[in-house]
Design an enzyme around this catalytic site. Structure first.
Site, short mmCIF file in Angstrom:
data_model
loop_
_atom_site.label_atom_id
_atom_site.label_comp_id
_atom_site.label_asym_id
_atom_site.label_seq_id
_atom_site.Cartn_x
_atom_site.Cartn_y
_atom_site.Cartn_z
NE ARG A 271 -11.72 1.11 2.94
CZ ARG A 271 -11.07 2.27 2.83
NH1 ARG A 271 -11.36 3.28 3.62
NH2 ARG A 271 -10.14 2.43 1.90
CE1 TYR B 121 -7.47 8.94 -0.44
CE2 TYR B 121 -8.14 8.51 1.83
CZ TYR B 121 -7.27 8.32 0.78
OH TYR B 121 -6.20 7.51 0.95
CB CYS C 59 -2.03 26.89 9.38
SG CYS C 59 -1.80 27.37 11.09
C1 LIG Z 1 -4.13 -1.11 1.32
C2 LIG Z 1 -3.97 -2.52 0.90
C3 LIG Z 1 -4.80 -3.50 1.43
C4 LIG Z 1 -5.96 -3.23 2.36
O1 LIG Z 1 -6.94 -2.48 1.72
P1 LIG Z 1 -8.35 -2.22 2.44
O2 LIG Z 1 -9.06 -1.35 1.47
O3 LIG Z 1 -8.06 -1.55 3.72
O4 LIG Z 1 -9.00 -3.52 2.63
C5 LIG Z 1 -4.56 -4.81 1.05
N1 LIG Z 1 -3.55 -5.13 0.22
C6 LIG Z 1 -2.73 -4.20 -0.31
C7 LIG Z 1 -1.62 -4.63 -1.20
C8 LIG Z 1 -2.92 -2.87 0.01
O5 LIG Z 1 -2.11 -1.94 -0.53
#
Ligand SMILES: *Cc1c(COP(=O)(O)O)cnc(C)c1O
Length: 427
Positions: free
Chosen positions: A276, A315, A342
């Protein structure tokens, strides 16, 4: 902080003219600026590496940009491994943090020489069979249970999450792996998602550093790296203060110097697996307002839907919306901005104050912010809706198609086993 689009209305109209709407747009300049900042923030740690979480934005063009800043890739499935391999990642360029892992996935991870991060103690034998042995370097995922609370009331509930091993299992797993020939160990934990606070990584680091000291002392295993995983958040709403990655890096450094250095573990590498934070603010979903509807509420219907961006439906997530060309107009109308599934949860915004929106085939373009991670990639194909194109807005202001939009023949492609549909899958 005021949210401004990273593209102009003219740029978006030019893209729409060539590729249609909706589309996901990515900001090359922003991605580069941020990747450089991450690198600088952890430069105090010589072994530091960000393993970009591929699931957030699985696009090889964007992954290649991150590689220029030294990033590796965090994968969790067979095709994510293939994607990392396709951009040239091999060996320790790849972190494989999966769970409920199929045999074939472990076999491919092993073939690529990826660092494997085991989600459970019961995976040791399974992985050993798939890989034909335990590699020299291996990692285990930790789950401390209970609640994990960061200073300002932000918290999550690891005790209720399916990931990782208990403390006892972790010690046992290290002993077993060591007896099977592993020499370098990693510890991984992901305890809190989308944290908009500079305190999460430092707090998590303290927990993992203390654990690492105990593990090394009690099992004799050499801890080579500590993986803080993902969870660093972004400010989706204008009233939030974005994280300061430099402050986060300094916070981890303080914990490192306080706990690991005195224990003689100053050679430990810090890894991250941010998805993210690396991409979300540098992507947007651009969609056109095509309909207006007034019943018990005021609706604006757009040509994107939850298939293109699932977070609001899934969410209730907030994504800021800018009506292009009306950036400074008063927000004196209240709309629900909705897609055409839908499904009554297909709403990008509910009761959102926005400037007056023009609809129609040439209606206003809406810029839905912060969709650069867990946006396009979370999409699905409900209602037979097709996935949009992904476009890169380059640093020089030109744009490049980095994934074409799906066509009906893509949707029908998996019916190629079924004669009456063969003509549809050929377009
Ligand atoms: C989803 C995930 C991430 C990344 O998470 P962010 O919230 O996008 O930073 C990193 N490591 C693992 C194992 C994940 O499942």
């Amino acid at each position: 902080m005021e949210k401004r689009p990273f593209a102009t209305k003219d740029q978006l109209e030019a893209i729409a003219e060539e590729y249609g709407t909706p589309f996901h747009l990515y900001d090359e300049a922003g991605i580069r600026r941020n990747a450089q900042a991450v690198k600088e923030a952890f430069a105090w740690n010589p072994g530091f590496r960000e393993y970009f979480a591929v699931k957030a934005t699985p696009n090889p063009f964007l992954m290649s940009i991150l590689q220029e800043y030294g990033c590796g890739f965090d994968c969790s499935s067979y095709t994510e491994l293939q994607l990392a391999a396709a951009v040239g990642a091999r060996g320790s360029d790849i972190m494989f943090s999966s769970n409920e892992t199929p045999f074939a996935d472990y076999a491919l991870a092993s073939e690529l020489g990826a660092i494997v991060n085991l989600d459970d103690i019961s995976h040791i034998d399974f992985f050993e069979q798939a890989a034909g042995g335990i590699p020299e370097t291996v990692s285990c995922r930790f789950n401390p249970g209970g609640m994990f609370e960061i200073s300002n009331g932000i918290m999550d509930n690891p005790g209720d999450s399916k990931y990782g091993m208990t403390t006892d299992q972790l010690f046992e797993a290290f002993r077993i792996l060591k007896s099977k020939g592993a020499q370098n160990f990693g510890i991984h934990a992901f305890l809190c998602s989308n944290t908009v606070t500079n305190d999460y990584y430092p707090k998590l680091a303290r927990v993992l550093f203390d654990l690492a000291v105990r593990l090394q002392q009690e099992t004799g295993a050499h801890i080579a790296f500590i993986n803080l995983s993902g969870g660093v958040g972004v400010a989706y709403t204008p009233d939030q203060t974005p994280n300061d990655i430099y402050a986060i890096g300094e916070g981890v450094k303080a914990a490192f110097e306080e706990i690991l250095v005195p224990a003689g573990m100053g050679d430990v590498a810090i890894f991250t697996e941010m998805g993210r934070f690396m991409m979300a603010p540098y992507g947007a979903l651009v969609t056109r307002a095509i309909h207006h509807k007034h019943i018990y509420k005021e609706y604006v219907g757009v040509d994107a839907c939850a298939v293109n961006l699932m977070r609001p439906a899934m969410y209730g997530a907030y994504h800021h919306i800018t009506v292009m060309g009306k950036e400074d107009a008063p927000c004196d109308h209240v709309y629900d901005v909705v897609g055409g599934l839908c499904e009554n949860n297909d709403k990008f915004a509910i009761d959102r104050a926005l400037p007056e929106i023009e609809d129609g085939p040439e209606g206003d373009l809406l810029f839905i912010h912060d969709t650069g991670a867990h946006g396009f990639s979370m999409g699905y194909s409900y209602n037979g809706k097709l996935k949009s194109a992904e476009i890169l807005l380059k640093e020089d202001g030109t744009f490049q198609l980095i994934r074409r939009a799906e066509t009906p023949s893509d949707y029908f492609a998996t019916f190629d086993c079924f004669e009456p549909y063969a003509h549809l899958s050929q377009g």
